[in-house]
Design a protein around this motif. Structure first.
Motif, PDB file in Angstrom:
ATOM      1  N   ALA A   1       0.826  -1.215   0.000  1.00 55.90           N
ATOM      2  CA  ALA A   1       0.000   0.000   0.000  1.00 55.90           C
ATOM      3  C   ALA A   1       0.858   1.261   0.000  1.00 55.90           C
ATOM      4  O   ALA A   1       0.484   2.277  -0.607  1.00 55.90           O
ATOM      5  CB  ALA A   1      -0.924  -0.013   1.223  1.00 55.90           C
ATOM      6  N   GLU A   2       2.036   1.220   0.662  1.00 55.02           N
ATOM      7  CA  GLU A   2       2.871   2.414   0.721  1.00 55.02           C
ATOM      8  C   GLU A   2       3.405   2.800  -0.651  1.00 55.02           C
ATOM      9  O   GLU A   2       3.583   3.994  -0.952  1.00 55.02           O
ATOM     10  CB  GLU A   2       4.033   2.219   1.701  1.00 55.02           C
ATOM     11  CG  GLU A   2       4.934   1.036   1.409  1.00 55.02           C
ATOM     12  CD  GLU A   2       4.505  -0.235   2.113  1.00 55.02           C
ATOM     13  OE1 GLU A   2       5.363  -1.123   2.279  1.00 55.02           O
ATOM     14  OE2 GLU A   2       3.310  -0.316   2.497  1.00 55.02           O
ATOM     15  N   LEU A   3       3.657   1.791  -1.513  1.00 54.90           N
ATOM     16  CA  LEU A   3       4.110   2.100  -2.868  1.00 54.90           C
ATOM     17  C   LEU A   3       2.983   2.727  -3.687  1.00 54.90           C
ATOM     18  O   LEU A   3       3.220   3.640  -4.486  1.00 54.90           O
ATOM     19  CB  LEU A   3       4.613   0.825  -3.551  1.00 54.90           C
ATOM     20  CG  LEU A   3       5.901   0.208  -2.994  1.00 54.90           C
ATOM     21  CD1 LEU A   3       6.278  -1.044  -3.783  1.00 54.90           C
ATOM     22  CD2 LEU A   3       7.045   1.217  -3.040  1.00 54.90           C
ATOM     23  N   VAL A   4       1.770   2.232  -3.476  1.00 52.01           N
ATOM     24  CA  VAL A   4       0.621   2.802  -4.172  1.00 52.01           C
ATOM     25  C   VAL A   4       0.420   4.252  -3.752  1.00 52.01           C
ATOM     26  O   VAL A   4       0.200   5.143  -4.593  1.00 52.01           O
ATOM     27  CB  VAL A   4      -0.646   1.969  -3.882  1.00 52.01           C
ATOM     28  CG1 VAL A   4      -1.870   2.624  -4.528  1.00 52.01           C
ATOM     29  CG2 VAL A   4      -0.487   0.546  -4.398  1.00 52.01           C
ATOM     30  N   GLU A   5       0.504   4.525  -2.438  1.00 57.36           N
ATOM     31  CA  GLU A   5       0.336   5.895  -1.940  1.00 57.36           C
ATOM     32  C   GLU A   5       1.437   6.812  -2.463  1.00 57.36           C
ATOM     33  O   GLU A   5       1.199   7.986  -2.773  1.00 57.36           O
ATOM     34  CB  GLU A   5       0.325   5.888  -0.413  1.00 57.36           C
ATOM     35  CG  GLU A   5      -0.889   5.205   0.201  1.00 57.36           C
ATOM     36  CD  GLU A   5      -2.190   5.867  -0.208  1.00 57.36           C
ATOM     37  OE1 GLU A   5      -2.208   7.109  -0.368  1.00 57.36           O
ATOM     38  OE2 GLU A   5      -3.194   5.145  -0.389  1.00 57.36           O
ATOM     39  N   LEU A   6       2.662   6.293  -2.551  1.00 54.22           N
ATOM     40  CA  LEU A   6       3.765   7.094  -3.069  1.00 54.22           C
ATOM     41  C   LEU A   6       3.506   7.496  -4.514  1.00 54.22           C
ATOM     42  O   LEU A   6       3.717   8.659  -4.904  1.00 54.22           O
ATOM     43  CB  LEU A   6       5.072   6.311  -2.961  1.00 54.22           C
ATOM     44  CG  LEU A   6       6.315   6.955  -3.590  1.00 54.22           C
ATOM     45  CD1 LEU A   6       6.630   8.292  -2.907  1.00 54.22           C
ATOM     46  CD2 LEU A   6       7.510   6.016  -3.513  1.00 54.22           C
ATOM     47  N   LEU A   7       3.052   6.548  -5.311  1.00 54.93           N
ATOM     48  CA  LEU A   7       2.799   6.842  -6.721  1.00 54.93           C
ATOM     49  C   LEU A   7       1.651   7.843  -6.861  1.00 54.93           C
ATOM     50  O   LEU A   7       1.704   8.746  -7.706  1.00 54.93           O
ATOM     51  CB  LEU A   7       2.476   5.540  -7.465  1.00 54.93           C
ATOM     52  CG  LEU A   7       2.757   5.542  -8.970  1.00 54.93           C
ATOM     53  CD1 LEU A   7       4.244   5.722  -9.235  1.00 54.93           C
ATOM     54  CD2 LEU A   7       2.285   4.236  -9.606  1.00 54.93           C
ATOM     55  N   ARG A   8       0.640   7.700  -6.019  1.00 54.50           N
ATOM     56  CA  ARG A   8      -0.479   8.644  -6.085  1.00 54.50           C
ATOM     57  C   ARG A   8      -0.057  10.035  -5.650  1.00 54.50           C
ATOM     58  O   ARG A   8      -0.583  11.041  -6.151  1.00 54.50           O
ATOM     59  CB  ARG A   8      -1.629   8.134  -5.212  1.00 54.50           C
ATOM     60  CG  ARG A   8      -2.329   6.905  -5.789  1.00 54.50           C
ATOM     61  CD  ARG A   8      -3.393   6.362  -4.862  1.00 54.50           C
ATOM     62  NE  ARG A   8      -4.054   5.191  -5.447  1.00 54.50           N
ATOM     63  CZ  ARG A   8      -4.954   4.443  -4.792  1.00 54.50           C
ATOM     64  NH1 ARG A   8      -5.285   4.744  -3.531  1.00 54.50           N
ATOM     65  NH2 ARG A   8      -5.497   3.405  -5.390  1.00 54.50           N
TER      66      ARG A   8
END
Length: 260
Positions: A155-162
């Motif tokens: 989830a942290e990678l998804v949030e970073l990309l967003r």
């Protein structure tokens, strides 16, 4: 002791040597069992009998191997073309996932040997029903591994990309799909062996060529060495296809090997 364990688990030489040693031990045990219990050839042939049978008609057996190989690879390729897009759609839509998943489970739960005669009725005695059977057998692990791999993106990678204002499409393909590639290859490696099994099931149901037909015909005529020669070729085919995928994975995903 630690150095020896490290060599056995990390050396490229041991990666080749240990499987060969395992095969040699298996063949030796097979031969010893036959000699110890005096098993007749029509029940269980010796490795020499199997090799001699192959040498008697190598052209015929290799031709049948080619037929089964084409059926397996065609079904496997179609399973990739159909299965991965379905997995992507399942991941993108929760509604579609709830609609499709039960159907996938139902199709996978059906004994494929029960479908094989129907495929012959619907598609005839050519290559098409064997390819379809290979597709049906190896389709499920490709879909499941792809879907689960994409869902396992941290989830942290998804949030970073967003946070970098990436679009949903960029998130989907540049992050989730890339992160899922190791699991996709795991599904592919499972599926390639199943594709060979599927092709053989189709050949059992109705065929005049292929290694499955050779095994079925050999059993009817009690030519056990020929049946074992065909089984051996199927095993070799599966092993070669599996390790070709392993090699492709190492070439395309060197970063995945480093993080293990």
């Amino acid at each position: 002791m630690n150095g020896r364990r490290s060599w056995l688990t990390t050396s490229r030489t041991s990666a080749i040597l240990l499987p060969v040693v395992g095969v040699v031990i298996t063949i030796a045990l097979w031969w010893l069992v036959i000699l110890a219990f005096d098993i007749k050839q029509f029940l269980l042939p010796t490795p020499y009998d199997v090799l001699q049978k192959f040498l008697e008609q190598p052209g015929y057996l290799l031709q049948q191997t080619w037929v089964s190989l084409v059926e397996s690879l065609t079904g496997f390729g179609l399973a990739i073309v159909v299965g991965i897009p379905i997995a992507l759609l399942i991941v993108r839509s929760a509604i579609l996932e709830r609609l499709v998943y039960p159907l996938l489970l139902a199709v996978n739960a059906i004994p494929k040997i029960a479908i094989a005669p129907l495929l012959v009725v619907w598609m005839g005695f050519g290559q098409l029903p064997k390819t379809a059977m290979a597709l049906l057998v190896c389709f499920f692990p490709i879909v499941i591994s792809t879907a689960q791999g994409m869902k396992s993106t941290p989830a942290e990678l998804v949030e970073l990309l967003r946070s970098l204002n990436a679009s949903r499409t960029q998130e989907f393909f540049k992050l989730r799909l890339t992160y899922a590639l190791p699991q996709i290859f795991t599904g592919l490696k499972v599926a390639i062996s199943l594709a060979v099994i599927g092709a053989v099931i189709g050949e059992f149901a109705g065929s005049t060529e292929g290694l499955g037909y050779v095994i079925w015909n050999s059993g009817a005529s009690a030519d056990t060495p020929l049946a074992f020669a065909a089984i051996g070729l199927l095993s070799i085919m599966s092993i070669v296809l599996f390790y070709l995928l392993v090699l492709l994975e190492h070439l395309l995903l060197p970063w995945a090997e480093e993080t293990r």
